[in-house]
Design an enzyme around this catalytic site. Sequence first.
Site, PDB file in Angstrom:
ATOM      1  N   ALA A   1     -14.928 -32.019 -51.211  1.00  0.00           N
ATOM      2  CA  ALA A   1     -15.186 -31.519 -52.566  1.00  0.00           C
ATOM      3  C   ALA A   1     -15.640 -30.068 -52.449  1.00  0.00           C
ATOM      4  O   ALA A   1     -16.644 -29.765 -51.805  1.00  0.00           O
ATOM      5  CB  ALA A   1     -16.266 -32.363 -53.233  1.00  0.00           C
TER       6      ALA A   1
ATOM      7  N   ARG B   1     -14.659 -43.012 -43.908  1.00  0.00           N
ATOM      8  CA  ARG B   1     -15.589 -43.340 -42.821  1.00  0.00           C
ATOM      9  C   ARG B   1     -14.883 -43.734 -41.528  1.00  0.00           C
ATOM     10  O   ARG B   1     -15.318 -43.358 -40.436  1.00  0.00           O
ATOM     11  CB  ARG B   1     -16.561 -44.432 -43.286  1.00  0.00           C
ATOM     12  CG  ARG B   1     -17.528 -43.913 -44.318  1.00  0.00           C
ATOM     13  CD  ARG B   1     -18.235 -45.012 -45.060  1.00  0.00           C
ATOM     14  NE  ARG B   1     -17.327 -45.738 -45.940  1.00  0.00           N
ATOM     15  CZ  ARG B   1     -17.693 -46.686 -46.782  1.00  0.00           C
ATOM     16  NH1 ARG B   1     -18.972 -47.048 -46.848  1.00  0.00           N
ATOM     17  NH2 ARG B   1     -16.824 -47.287 -47.561  1.00  0.00           N
TER      18      ARG B   1
ATOM     19  N   LEU C   1     -12.727 -48.834 -47.958  1.00  0.00           N
ATOM     20  CA  LEU C   1     -12.793 -49.906 -46.956  1.00  0.00           C
ATOM     21  C   LEU C   1     -11.405 -50.339 -46.482  1.00  0.00           C
ATOM     22  O   LEU C   1     -11.118 -51.524 -46.386  1.00  0.00           O
ATOM     23  CB  LEU C   1     -13.628 -51.082 -47.465  1.00  0.00           C
ATOM     24  CG  LEU C   1     -15.131 -50.774 -47.561  1.00  0.00           C
ATOM     25  CD1 LEU C   1     -15.914 -51.969 -48.104  1.00  0.00           C
ATOM     26  CD2 LEU C   1     -15.699 -50.388 -46.182  1.00  0.00           C
TER      27      LEU C   1
ATOM     28  N   CYS D   1     -17.529 -34.520 -48.171  1.00  0.00           N
ATOM     29  CA  CYS D   1     -18.547 -33.474 -48.205  1.00  0.00           C
ATOM     30  C   CYS D   1     -19.286 -33.424 -46.879  1.00  0.00           C
ATOM     31  O   CYS D   1     -19.655 -34.470 -46.334  1.00  0.00           O
ATOM     32  CB  CYS D   1     -19.589 -33.785 -49.269  1.00  0.00           C
ATOM     33  SG  CYS D   1     -19.027 -33.477 -50.928  1.00  0.00           S
TER      34      CYS D   1
ATOM     35  N   TYR E   1     -18.799 -37.112 -61.185  1.00  0.00           N
ATOM     36  CA  TYR E   1     -18.968 -35.666 -61.287  1.00  0.00           C
ATOM     37  C   TYR E   1     -18.402 -35.175 -62.626  1.00  0.00           C
ATOM     38  O   TYR E   1     -17.993 -35.979 -63.462  1.00  0.00           O
ATOM     39  CB  TYR E   1     -18.359 -34.984 -60.052  1.00  0.00           C
ATOM     40  CG  TYR E   1     -19.100 -35.416 -58.802  1.00  0.00           C
ATOM     41  CD1 TYR E   1     -20.457 -35.113 -58.646  1.00  0.00           C
ATOM     42  CD2 TYR E   1     -18.491 -36.209 -57.830  1.00  0.00           C
ATOM     43  CE1 TYR E   1     -21.165 -35.549 -57.535  1.00  0.00           C
ATOM     44  CE2 TYR E   1     -19.203 -36.652 -56.709  1.00  0.00           C
ATOM     45  CZ  TYR E   1     -20.544 -36.319 -56.575  1.00  0.00           C
ATOM     46  OH  TYR E   1     -21.249 -36.769 -55.491  1.00  0.00           O
TER      47      TYR E   1
HETATM   48  C1  LIG Z   1     -19.419 -38.423 -45.491  1.00  0.00           C
HETATM   49  C2  LIG Z   1     -18.689 -38.701 -46.776  1.00  0.00           C
HETATM   50  C3  LIG Z   1     -18.469 -37.671 -47.668  1.00  0.00           C
HETATM   51  C4  LIG Z   1     -17.732 -37.910 -48.846  1.00  0.00           C
HETATM   52  N1  LIG Z   1     -17.427 -36.849 -49.667  1.00  0.00           N
HETATM   53  C5  LIG Z   1     -16.541 -37.023 -50.670  1.00  0.00           C
HETATM   54  C6  LIG Z   1     -15.988 -35.919 -51.345  1.00  0.00           C
HETATM   55  O1  LIG Z   1     -16.237 -34.756 -51.014  1.00  0.00           O
HETATM   56  N2  LIG Z   1     -15.136 -36.162 -52.372  1.00  0.00           N
HETATM   57  C7  LIG Z   1     -14.773 -37.441 -52.718  1.00  0.00           C
HETATM   58  O2  LIG Z   1     -13.992 -37.620 -53.659  1.00  0.00           O
HETATM   59  N3  LIG Z   1     -15.253 -38.506 -52.058  1.00  0.00           N
HETATM   60  C8  LIG Z   1     -16.092 -38.317 -51.020  1.00  0.00           C
HETATM   61  N4  LIG Z   1     -16.498 -39.392 -50.279  1.00  0.00           N
HETATM   62  C9  LIG Z   1     -15.918 -40.707 -50.570  1.00  0.00           C
HETATM   63  C10 LIG Z   1     -14.704 -40.930 -49.676  1.00  0.00           C
HETATM   64  O3  LIG Z   1     -13.693 -39.962 -49.895  1.00  0.00           O
HETATM   65  C11 LIG Z   1     -14.112 -42.334 -49.862  1.00  0.00           C
HETATM   66  O4  LIG Z   1     -13.595 -42.446 -51.168  1.00  0.00           O
HETATM   67  C12 LIG Z   1     -15.130 -43.448 -49.639  1.00  0.00           C
HETATM   68  O5  LIG Z   1     -15.930 -43.183 -48.499  1.00  0.00           O
HETATM   69  C13 LIG Z   1     -14.455 -44.786 -49.460  1.00  0.00           C
HETATM   70  O6  LIG Z   1     -13.531 -44.736 -48.393  1.00  0.00           O
HETATM   71  P1  LIG Z   1     -13.875 -45.336 -46.919  1.00  0.00           P
HETATM   72  O7  LIG Z   1     -14.225 -46.779 -47.114  1.00  0.00           O
HETATM   73  O8  LIG Z   1     -12.597 -45.126 -46.147  1.00  0.00           O
HETATM   74  O9  LIG Z   1     -15.025 -44.555 -46.365  1.00  0.00           O
HETATM   75  C14 LIG Z   1     -17.264 -39.197 -49.132  1.00  0.00           C
HETATM   76  C15 LIG Z   1     -17.544 -40.240 -48.247  1.00  0.00           C
HETATM   77  C16 LIG Z   1     -18.217 -39.999 -47.078  1.00  0.00           C
HETATM   78  C17 LIG Z   1     -18.445 -41.127 -46.111  1.00  0.00           C
END
Ligand SMILES: Cc1cc2nc3c(=O)[nH]c(=O)nc-3n(C[C@H](O)[C@H](O)[C@H](O)COP(=O)(O)O)c2cc1C
Length: 385
Positions: free
Chosen positions: A71, A339, A316, A39, A197
């Site tokens: 999303a 991230r 992660l 998002c 959600y």
């Molecule tokens: C800025 C940001 C926006 C996110 N928006 C969504 C989203 O729109 N839909 C979703 O399912 N997860 C969303 N997430 C969760 C990520 O898709 C992901 O599952 C979560 O950050 C863990 O992965 P990572 O450790 O690689 O960041 C968001 C995470 C971040 C950091």
Amino acid sequence: MHEPPSPPQASPQAPPQLFTPIRIGNLTLDNRITIAPMCQYSAREGSAGDWHLIHLGQLAISGAGLLILEATAVSAAGRITPWDLGLYSDANEHALARVLQALRANSPIKIGMQLAHAGRKASSRAPWDGGAQIHPGEPGGWRAFAPSAVPHAPSEDPPIALDESGLQRVRDEFANAARRAARLGLDGIEIHAAHGYLLHQFLSPIANHRTDAYGGSLANRMRFPLEIFEVVREAFPADKPVWARISATDWVPGGWDIDGTLALSQALKARGCAAIHVSSGGVSPQQQIKLGPGYQVPYAQRVKAEVGLPTIAVGLITEPEQAESIIANGEADAVSLARAMLYDPRWPWHAAAKLGAQVKAPHQYWRSQPRELKDLFENAKFGAR
Ligand SMILES: Cc1cc2nc3c(=O)[nH]c(=O)nc-3n(C[C@H](O)[C@H](O)[C@H](O)COP(=O)(O)O)c2cc1C
């Protein structure tokens, strides 16, 4: 004359598994790195703008196999914040067409979209404004809909429980958004059934207190998310994949858990779901998440082993060797990064460099290929007079 014996051949190095192609339904990805939906809370009335061009533009040239758009709300009421991306109006469709046209003109990356409804987590402030609920009477706020009139946190305004006509409205909204996604030529749809959600609210006994056919037993709690899968599957071209993102556990005793996740994944598989994207949490402020590198991978591994659908692991995953071992050990079929991709949008280039693989890069950037990595970019060539 005798030929001199040929020197022993070094066995060719096995290509890194992370950079082998994978199929999700009929969609072939160049490699197993996917960009998780994120998002941006930067749309106006659901419509994408210049930020999306900038943000998605850099991710589109990252070399990842798949870019999953953030999303994207199927209705205005289904937005998390007033600034969420949406696909519920002609203006939304038009604005996104502009962004997608620019991405496609400049990158071969496959592009999916996450279709979402926030349920009781709708009407929130953006994270950088604190993320709290905007009360229905406040400027920008609205009354949320959910399976039951149970707020996310006790101090919040409760949502309205969806009645039969409300359920039908939400089904129609998902189907209409899927038709718009089809017109936009998106390569696939991910249904957001995770992170607390709307669809996750139906699954979890924490949020779903219904006593009708949509609450109570596991089969009843799965009913509405499965109906949504069916209407989206029906509305999107049959040769393009639809898959789901699921929270594997609520991290709350008595909440949604891995057994439900496996049952849901099987039921989705039976309905033509192309993959499962395995995340966790989000339905309750009581959650006690055990964070650590790859902390959700064991859930993906269970889904992959027991359901047999292509499985995407997320959470992660930050290091190329870590991602490679998840794939090479058969823990998941693809990885998804959020991230780490924002921090380093060239993560797939750096991963390819570290693991000894090739990656696609825009020809405008071919000259950046490091001298010692002559084969990093696919088909790269340079000339000058
Ligand atoms: C800025 C940001 C926006 C996110 N928006 C969504 C989203 O729109 N839909 C979703 O399912 N997860 C969303 N997430 C969760 C990520 O898709 C992901 O599952 C979560 O950050 C863990 O992965 P990572 O450790 O690689 O960041 C968001 C995470 C971040 C950091």
